[in-house]
Design an enzyme around this catalytic site. Structure first.
Site, PDB file in Angstrom:
ATOM      1  N   ARG A  37       0.863  -1.186   0.000  1.00 33.65           N
ATOM      2  CA  ARG A  37       0.000   0.000   0.000  1.00 33.65           C
ATOM      3  C   ARG A  37       0.895   1.229   0.000  1.00 33.65           C
ATOM      4  O   ARG A  37       1.860   1.318   0.750  1.00 33.65           O
ATOM      5  CB  ARG A  37      -0.904  -0.007   1.228  1.00 33.65           C
ATOM      6  CG  ARG A  37      -1.841   1.192   1.356  1.00 33.65           C
ATOM      7  CD  ARG A  37      -2.693   1.076   2.606  1.00 33.65           C
ATOM      8  NE  ARG A  37      -3.669   0.006   2.475  1.00 33.65           N
ATOM      9  CZ  ARG A  37      -4.919   0.181   2.046  1.00 33.65           C
ATOM     10  NH1 ARG A  37      -5.323   1.381   1.688  1.00 33.65           N
ATOM     11  NH2 ARG A  37      -5.742  -0.847   1.969  1.00 33.65           N
ATOM     12  N   GLY A  38       0.565   2.188  -0.859  1.00 34.58           N
ATOM     13  CA  GLY A  38       1.330   3.423  -0.921  1.00 34.58           C
ATOM     14  C   GLY A  38       0.409   4.622  -1.051  1.00 34.58           C
ATOM     15  O   GLY A  38      -0.803   4.521  -0.860  1.00 34.58           O
ATOM     16  N   SER A  39       1.003   5.775  -1.395  1.00 34.77           N
ATOM     17  CA  SER A  39       0.231   7.005  -1.499  1.00 34.77           C
ATOM     18  C   SER A  39      -0.759   6.963  -2.655  1.00 34.77           C
ATOM     19  O   SER A  39      -1.762   7.671  -2.638  1.00 34.77           O
ATOM     20  CB  SER A  39       1.178   8.199  -1.694  1.00 34.77           C
ATOM     21  OG  SER A  39       2.065   8.318  -0.607  1.00 34.77           O
ATOM     22  N   TYR A  40      -0.460   6.133  -3.670  1.00 34.77           N
ATOM     23  CA  TYR A  40      -1.244   6.192  -4.891  1.00 34.77           C
ATOM     24  C   TYR A  40      -2.127   4.979  -5.128  1.00 34.77           C
ATOM     25  O   TYR A  40      -2.993   5.025  -6.001  1.00 34.77           O
ATOM     26  CB  TYR A  40      -0.314   6.391  -6.098  1.00 34.77           C
ATOM     27  CG  TYR A  40       0.303   7.760  -6.119  1.00 34.77           C
ATOM     28  CD1 TYR A  40      -0.344   8.811  -6.745  1.00 34.77           C
ATOM     29  CD2 TYR A  40       1.516   8.006  -5.495  1.00 34.77           C
ATOM     30  CE1 TYR A  40       0.208  10.076  -6.755  1.00 34.77           C
ATOM     31  CE2 TYR A  40       2.068   9.267  -5.495  1.00 34.77           C
ATOM     32  CZ  TYR A  40       1.421  10.309  -6.132  1.00 34.77           C
ATOM     33  OH  TYR A  40       1.961  11.567  -6.128  1.00 34.77           O
ATOM     34  N   GLY A  41      -1.929   3.894  -4.438  1.00 32.03           N
ATOM     35  CA  GLY A  41      -2.751   2.726  -4.709  1.00 32.03           C
ATOM     36  C   GLY A  41      -2.441   1.564  -3.793  1.00 32.03           C
ATOM     37  O   GLY A  41      -1.602   1.661  -2.885  1.00 32.03           O
ATOM     38  N   VAL A  42      -3.127   0.463  -4.046  1.00 32.72           N
ATOM     39  CA  VAL A  42      -2.986  -0.752  -3.253  1.00 32.72           C
ATOM     40  C   VAL A  42      -2.681  -1.912  -4.193  1.00 32.72           C
ATOM     41  O   VAL A  42      -3.254  -2.000  -5.290  1.00 32.72           O
ATOM     42  CB  VAL A  42      -4.281  -1.060  -2.462  1.00 32.72           C
ATOM     43  CG1 VAL A  42      -4.083  -2.270  -1.563  1.00 32.72           C
ATOM     44  CG2 VAL A  42      -4.706   0.147  -1.641  1.00 32.72           C
ATOM     45  N   VAL A  43      -1.776  -2.800  -3.781  1.00 29.49           N
ATOM     46  CA  VAL A  43      -1.430  -3.980  -4.575  1.00 29.49           C
ATOM     47  C   VAL A  43      -1.923  -5.232  -3.856  1.00 29.49           C
ATOM     48  O   VAL A  43      -1.693  -5.392  -2.653  1.00 29.49           O
ATOM     49  CB  VAL A  43       0.089  -4.066  -4.826  1.00 29.49           C
ATOM     50  CG1 VAL A  43       0.418  -5.301  -5.665  1.00 29.49           C
ATOM     51  CG2 VAL A  43       0.592  -2.809  -5.521  1.00 29.49           C
ATOM     52  N   LYS A  82      -2.924  -4.250  -9.102  1.00 27.17           N
ATOM     53  CA  LYS A  82      -2.785  -2.929  -8.492  1.00 27.17           C
ATOM     54  C   LYS A  82      -4.036  -2.105  -8.765  1.00 27.17           C
ATOM     55  O   LYS A  82      -4.442  -1.939  -9.911  1.00 27.17           O
ATOM     56  CB  LYS A  82      -1.559  -2.198  -9.045  1.00 27.17           C
ATOM     57  CG  LYS A  82      -1.345  -0.803  -8.457  1.00 27.17           C
ATOM     58  CD  LYS A  82      -0.243  -0.044  -9.172  1.00 27.17           C
ATOM     59  CE  LYS A  82       1.121  -0.584  -8.858  1.00 27.17           C
ATOM     60  NZ  LYS A  82       2.189   0.312  -9.398  1.00 27.17           N
ATOM     61  N   ASP A 120      12.590   7.003 -11.075  1.00 30.30           N
ATOM     62  CA  ASP A 120      12.427   6.616  -9.660  1.00 30.30           C
ATOM     63  C   ASP A 120      13.022   5.233  -9.415  1.00 30.30           C
ATOM     64  O   ASP A 120      12.418   4.393  -8.750  1.00 30.30           O
ATOM     65  CB  ASP A 120      10.949   6.648  -9.268  1.00 30.30           C
ATOM     66  CG  ASP A 120      10.742   6.643  -7.749  1.00 30.30           C
ATOM     67  OD1 ASP A 120      11.690   7.021  -7.026  1.00 30.30           O
ATOM     68  OD2 ASP A 120       9.649   6.262  -7.292  1.00 30.30           O
TER      69      ASP A 120
END
Length: 391
Positions: free
Chosen positions: A13-19, A34, A229
């Site tokens: 889980r990050g700032s932009y989405g969930v895997v 994702k 990145d």
């Protein structure tokens, strides 16, 4: 829609989405899925960049993550498959207008028989078996089990510069355009940090990893893709009988140009300061325009850390990370190489591997981007240096 996917558990889980870890219902093949919520035009633009980059790479390189399919969520649980080469026009419109276009309004403009269209395009459904509470508990326990001792160098939290999280009002706003779902190949070894740091040091394994990364970045640059990145978190690992196969992933910050010239060095210039601070090139730190050669600097930092097992801890975290840095002052405060080079071009000392590898790393970490080897030169240079030092 050809396949039906089942969500098994949350794995990231990050700032932009969930895997999620999932499976194809028909074949049982394990996949990574994702979910990217389309809550604001800035996020949507990043998602479309990632989708376009992954479609360009397709499944053409073993060391770049493969995209199986992309799904557009059009209802609370209904999906439709996006055709190859096509972008969802509703999301493109959102980026151009600077506001998320409501699904219902968009459909009514394009077809007065919107209700009929919704029925015919409803597609298949994701069977969500995810228990969010259990998944978060599992991830927390995993982080605690991987905690390093207190002697590991730590990075002050106040100096961390990573992707900005969406503003609070953007996170809580109602989702009118729902989400994109990217179905990708599943990597059972986790990311490069998790894989290498959970095993004893092994020179042969490390050499294989850096050579595979060289090949992946040369492939991306030949297609005109600058990743922007590159870091161990964005390199996934498939565990194979003959050794690890690494996969460059996460193309949300990538940029595409028309292709490469002059032996692979793209002349496309970028101005956005983005990436993660320990791997950013000096020119990015300084706010200057930069090219794909910034990726070469990021690789240099990763290679040095992988070959010498250099690690650090971010303030407030327990997950040890691979990364090279400069220690400042008596307190041992950590400064990223790129930041140190921007302030003083002679800052880093020579890295400790063998002389041939040392010379190559110093070229990759040069403060002048034009002094760094290009991606298409790098593979042969790395093989030659490692072979020379092993003798």
């Amino acid at each position: 829609m050809e396949e039906l996917y089942t969500l098994e558990r949350e794995v990231g889980r990050g700032s932009y989405g969930v895997v999620f870890e999932g499976r194809m219902a028909k074949t049982g093949q394990k996949v990574a899925i994702k979910r990217l919520p389309c809550s604001n035009p800035e996020c949507v633009e990043l998602y479309l960049q990632e989708l376009w980059a992954m479609r360009t790479t397709a499944r053409n390189h073993v060391n770049v993550i493969a995209l199986h399919s992309c799904l557009l969520q059009t209802g609370s649980r209904s999906l439709k498959t996006l055709k190859p080469g096509k972008l969802p026009l509703r999301l493109v419109e959102s980026v151009l207008k600077g506001s998320v276009v409501a699904a219902k309004q968009s459909q009514e403009r394009t077809n007065p028989q919107s209700n009929t269209r919704r029925r015919t395009n409803s597609g298949s459904r994701l069977q969500d078996r995810t228990n969010t509470v259990q998944a978060r508990a599992h991830l927390q326990n995993k982080d605690e089990s991987n905690a390093s001792d207190s002697t590991t160098p730590q990075r002050p939290q106040s100096r961390v510069r990573k992707r900005p999280a969406p503003r609070e009002e953007e996170q809580t706003a109602p989702l009118r355009c729902l989400a994109l779902w990217l179905v990708m190949e599943y990597c059972d070894g986790g990311d490069l940090n998790q894989y290498l740091l959970s095993r004893p040091p092994d020179a042969q394994r490390n050499h294989s990893v850096v050579q595979q990364l060289c090949s992946a970045v040369a492939f991306l640059h030949s297609l005109g893709i600058t990743h922007r990145d590159l870091k161990p978190d964005n390199v996934l690992v498939c565990v194979m009988p003959k050794g690890p196969v690494v996969k460059v992933a996460d193309f949300g910050l990538s940029k595409m140009s028309e292709g490469s010239v002059d032996g692979g060095l793209t002349r496309q210039h970028f101005s956005s300061t983005c990436g993660s601070d320990f791997y950013m090139a000096p020119e990015v730190w300084g706010g200057l325009t930069y090219t794909a050669q910034a990726d070469i600097f990021s690789l240099g930092v990763m290679f040095w850390a992988v070959l010498e097992r250099i690690t650090f801890l971010e303030e407030g975290t327990t997950q040890e990370q691979l990364g090279a840095y400069v220690c400042k002052g008596r307190s041992g405060w950590l400064m990223p190489l790129g930041e140190a080079l921007w302030e003083n071009a002679d800052a880093p000392a020579a890295p400790p591997p063998g002389p041939a590898t040392c010379a190559l790393l110093l070229e990759m970490l040069a403060s002048n981007p034009d002094a760094r080897p290009t991606a298409d030169q790098l593979g042969a240079r790395v093989r030659s240096a490692l072979r020379e030092d092993s003798h």
